[in-house]
Design a protein around this motif. Sequence first.
Motif, short mmCIF file in Angstrom:
data_model
loop_
_atom_site.label_atom_id
_atom_site.label_comp_id
_atom_site.label_asym_id
_atom_site.label_seq_id
_atom_site.Cartn_x
_atom_site.Cartn_y
_atom_site.Cartn_z
N SER A 1 0.83 -1.20 0.00
CA SER A 1 0.00 0.00 0.00
C SER A 1 0.86 1.26 0.00
CB SER A 1 -0.93 0.00 1.21
OG SER A 1 -0.19 0.03 2.42
N GLN A 2 2.00 1.22 0.69
CA GLN A 2 2.89 2.36 0.68
C GLN A 2 3.52 2.55 -0.69
OE1 GLN A 2 3.07 4.44 3.20
NE2 GLN A 2 4.42 5.80 2.03
N LEU A 3 3.80 1.44 -1.39
CA LEU A 3 4.35 1.53 -2.74
C LEU A 3 3.35 2.15 -3.69
CD1 LEU A 3 6.10 -1.96 -3.03
CD2 LEU A 3 7.14 0.23 -2.47
N VAL A 4 2.07 1.83 -3.51
CA VAL A 4 1.03 2.41 -4.35
C VAL A 4 0.93 3.91 -4.13
CG1 VAL A 4 -1.46 2.48 -4.70
CG2 VAL A 4 -0.30 0.29 -4.59
N LYS A 5 1.01 4.34 -2.85
CA LYS A 5 0.92 5.77 -2.55
C LYS A 5 2.04 6.56 -3.22
CE LYS A 5 -1.34 5.14 1.94
NZ LYS A 5 -1.21 5.33 3.40
N GLU A 6 3.23 5.97 -3.30
CA GLU A 6 4.36 6.67 -3.91
C GLU A 6 4.17 6.83 -5.42
OE1 GLU A 6 8.08 4.91 -2.92
OE2 GLU A 6 7.67 4.86 -0.77
N ARG A 7 3.32 6.01 -6.01
CA ARG A 7 3.08 6.10 -7.46
C ARG A 7 2.01 7.14 -7.81
NH1 ARG A 7 1.81 0.68 -10.35
NH2 ARG A 7 2.05 2.12 -12.12
N LEU A 8 1.27 7.62 -6.82
CA LEU A 8 0.15 8.53 -7.08
C LEU A 8 0.61 9.98 -6.90
CD1 LEU A 8 -2.64 6.57 -5.17
CD2 LEU A 8 -2.15 6.53 -7.61
N SER A 9 0.41 10.78 -7.95
CA SER A 9 0.81 12.19 -7.92
C SER A 9 -0.41 13.05 -8.25
CB SER A 9 1.93 12.45 -8.94
OG SER A 9 2.26 13.82 -8.97
N PRO A 10 -1.11 13.56 -7.21
CA PRO A 10 -2.33 14.34 -7.46
C PRO A 10 -2.02 15.73 -8.01
CG PRO A 10 -1.85 14.27 -5.11
CD PRO A 10 -0.86 13.37 -5.76
N ARG A 11 -2.89 16.23 -8.91
CA ARG A 11 -2.78 17.57 -9.46
C ARG A 11 -3.96 18.37 -8.90
NH1 ARG A 11 1.41 15.39 -10.48
NH2 ARG A 11 2.48 15.32 -12.51
N TRP A 12 -3.67 19.15 -7.81
CA TRP A 12 -4.72 19.87 -7.11
C TRP A 12 -5.13 21.13 -7.86
CZ3 TRP A 12 -6.88 17.72 -2.84
CH2 TRP A 12 -6.16 16.70 -2.21
N LYS A 13 -6.37 21.53 -7.68
CA LYS A 13 -6.85 22.78 -8.25
C LYS A 13 -6.41 23.94 -7.36
CE LYS A 13 -10.97 20.90 -10.52
NZ LYS A 13 -12.45 20.95 -10.63
N THR A 14 -6.14 25.08 -7.99
CA THR A 14 -5.73 26.27 -7.25
C THR A 14 -6.94 26.91 -6.57
OG1 THR A 14 -6.02 27.71 -9.15
CG2 THR A 14 -3.87 26.65 -8.89
#
Length: 559
Positions: free
Chosen positions: A540-553
Amino acid sequence: MPATTLATAWEDFEVPAHARGGQVTLNLHDHLAAYTPKRPGAYLRISSDRFGLKAGVDRQLEDAEDTRSRLRWGPFVKVYKENDTSAFKKRKVAKPDGTIDWVVLRPEFRQLLADLTLGVIDGVIFYDLDRLVRQPRDLEDLIDIVEYVKRPATGATGGRMNLINDSDRHMARMMCVMALKSSEDTARRVARQHPSAAQNGQAQGRIAYGWIRTGEHKGQLVPDEADVVTRIFQDFLAGESAYSIAKAFNTEGIQPPAAKTWSSTMVAKMLRNPRYAGMVSYAGRHRIKAATAGDGWTLVLFGDEGRPLLGSWEQIVTPKVWSQVQFELQRRRQKAGIKPGETGRIPVIRYFLSGILCCNKCHRGLVGHAYTQRKTGKRIRNYECPPSDRGGCGGTAISASTTDQAIEEAMTAFLRNQLKLAKTDLRRSSANIAALQAQLEDKLTQKADLIRRWSEGTLQAINLTEEDYFEMLAAINRKISMNREAIDAHEGTPVPTVSPDELLKNWTEGTLRQRRAIVKRYLHHIVVLPPVKPSQFDRSQLVKERLSPRWKTASELSA
């Protein structure tokens, strides 16, 4: 030719038995009419039977039996009954080759034609010509078969017309045209009444779900049904699909209108119905442009001022809510690639992050995919980039369960922080307003005291001249105006459409559609990076490292 020669010509010549006595007659009708069918069929039809009693066709069968007995035909082997069926109204039918035709749909009549052609029946008795056909096309189809099989088709009333006779056929053609004109005249008068009644605000057609449909209280609201309708509109605007709404109603055991179970088609039709917003709906033949698939606005009847006409019934939802639903329907259809006016079903989302996750290589949205391992029989769920023939590269995949869990944890923490900040901002805003209000009251007191002294002529007591008075009054007025503007700015801060408390509740307890809507509110997308080398056991920690969210300003969120 001499007789001896003629006799010699027929030596050793034998005529088959079935060919002997072949004759020609100038009055073919008398010969054909003499045929007595052994396996006749009876065709019976009535246009309207709202109560389903079938009394009309039963009376027609009695007259058909009398005619069969009088003509000494054999017993009926088949009786073709079409109860509550129109022989005039046409329907649009798509042919297998893709072309469109408009025909009268009468299955029993078509079966009669097929049986007469194949010899299943060898004669037809119909009650009357206007019960048999109302469209010349149908009459010609029957005449063609009668001429081909040379078997009678006669009426039980109306002068005992028999289509085996050419003079009766011509008479039938003229009578059919006149019957068609009569039907069209009636249809025109009835159709003309509908827009007139609609323009006066009267409901046309069947009363919709939500109101009493029969009896002296017809048209009055049914509170329980009205609540269901309101919930349909609210759930749809909250992100639910017509399918998920219907499924929830079936699970809860809510009784649907005129059906055993709720369906997505039923819910979608209700969402498009303008009558729920109190607006008049009309889709009859007097419309210049027909109603467009999936667009409820094309059903609305407008007045001369360009505004929707309102009916005489009580609305269930407001016109504003109904309008918002129509825009949302169009948005979802456009997102699904369905063009305006086209039919098509909006795809059902079954995976939490389908389309939200994004491939790091081709930037295509990942879609949910499930399959069963052959060796273990275990069910595997992944988010995968579509192959090249579907616009992706097929080079990125990630486990669905662990990804869903990671995003749920992150969004829960984020929304709780948003709730904390919102409460802090509220406290600060309240404190600021209280301070500004105190300053405003102080300035108003100063102004009132200054005006009192000026009116009493006691400015000299505090060493002020009249010129000083007007300068001080102008300064105090400016400060009062600044205080009021500051208070208005704090109090006039727009309230979010969904409070942070409600947003967190929708996240923790909401449906799949609601949770996806919340993610899309704060995120453009989530890029799935290439796999990380398994340096630790916690996948699960490995999966989190693969996720890169693009937040709205902040500006994008406030827009």
